[in-house]
Design a protein around this motif. Sequence first.
Motif, PDB file in Angstrom:
ATOM      1  N   TYR A  33      22.033  26.349 -26.524  1.00  0.00           N
ATOM      2  CA  TYR A  33      20.415  25.882 -26.752  1.00  0.00           C
ATOM      3  C   TYR A  33      20.298  25.482 -28.234  1.00  0.00           C
ATOM      4  N   GLN A  73      21.237  21.841 -28.408  1.00  0.00           N
ATOM      5  CA  GLN A  73      20.250  21.004 -27.584  1.00  0.00           C
ATOM      6  C   GLN A  73      19.097  20.942 -28.463  1.00  0.00           C
ATOM      7  N   ASN A  74      18.602  21.957 -29.089  1.00  0.00           N
ATOM      8  CA  ASN A  74      17.585  22.056 -30.176  1.00  0.00           C
ATOM      9  C   ASN A  74      17.791  21.055 -31.306  1.00  0.00           C
ATOM     10  N   TYR A  81      17.377  17.736 -29.980  1.00  0.00           N
ATOM     11  CA  TYR A  81      15.989  17.448 -29.736  1.00  0.00           C
ATOM     12  C   TYR A  81      15.128  17.034 -31.001  1.00  0.00           C
ATOM     13  N   ALA A  82      15.675  17.507 -32.005  1.00  0.00           N
ATOM     14  CA  ALA A  82      15.025  17.542 -33.461  1.00  0.00           C
ATOM     15  C   ALA A  82      15.331  16.142 -33.783  1.00  0.00           C
ATOM     16  N   ARG A  97      14.427  20.245 -24.855  1.00  0.00           N
ATOM     17  CA  ARG A  97      14.597  21.401 -25.801  1.00  0.00           C
ATOM     18  C   ARG A  97      15.714  22.323 -25.288  1.00  0.00           C
TER      19      ARG A  97
END
Length: 197
Positions: free
Chosen positions: A88, A91-92, A95-96, A110
């Motif tokens: 996670y 992935q975040n 996404y950022a 996200r």
Amino acid sequence: MIAAVQQELGVEVDGKAGPQTWGAIYERLVKKEIDGQKPCDALALVDSRSEKVIATLLPEVRPIARMLVQKASAAGIAIKIISGLRTYEEQNALYAQGRSAPGNIVTNARGGYSNHNFGIAFDVGVFEGNRYLPDSPKYKAVGALGVDLGLEWGGSWKTIVDQPHFQLRPTWAAGITEKQMLAELRSRHDSGQPVFA
């Protein structure tokens, strides 16, 4: 007929004769390991870069990822598996990018909202020699090969087309939407329940 054979062999019943099914048939009939591995795992070891990524995927997905590399090679297309499981947090961080961190936007998902977070998805890269091709008509050909193996292909998505992306949808998710499947995957992840159970 394939579903009946799968049920008899004790593999996931999806009606598609993929690497798991063929490996189980080989094991039942020949009763022999290949280089110390179960046949469905050893059917097709591929290049070391791909194997490192394949190792991050769930066991149900690994032989199909290998088979895709081999089928592409047999069709004259060199591919490598270049992305697999992401936490996670990873992935975040992706996404950022292009939002709160430098770089271009590379994902709209996200942490917990990507199939990569659950070990059922992987991305491929098309190569010519050592040169990675981010855009090539060969991705469409690889997409057709992946669909033939029972994978979902990101190139056929309607909203965000992602030609390098492939994923193996669990049988329990056959009649539900992507959003519903991701919600169930998050629930299974949080409770420690297996994805393919």
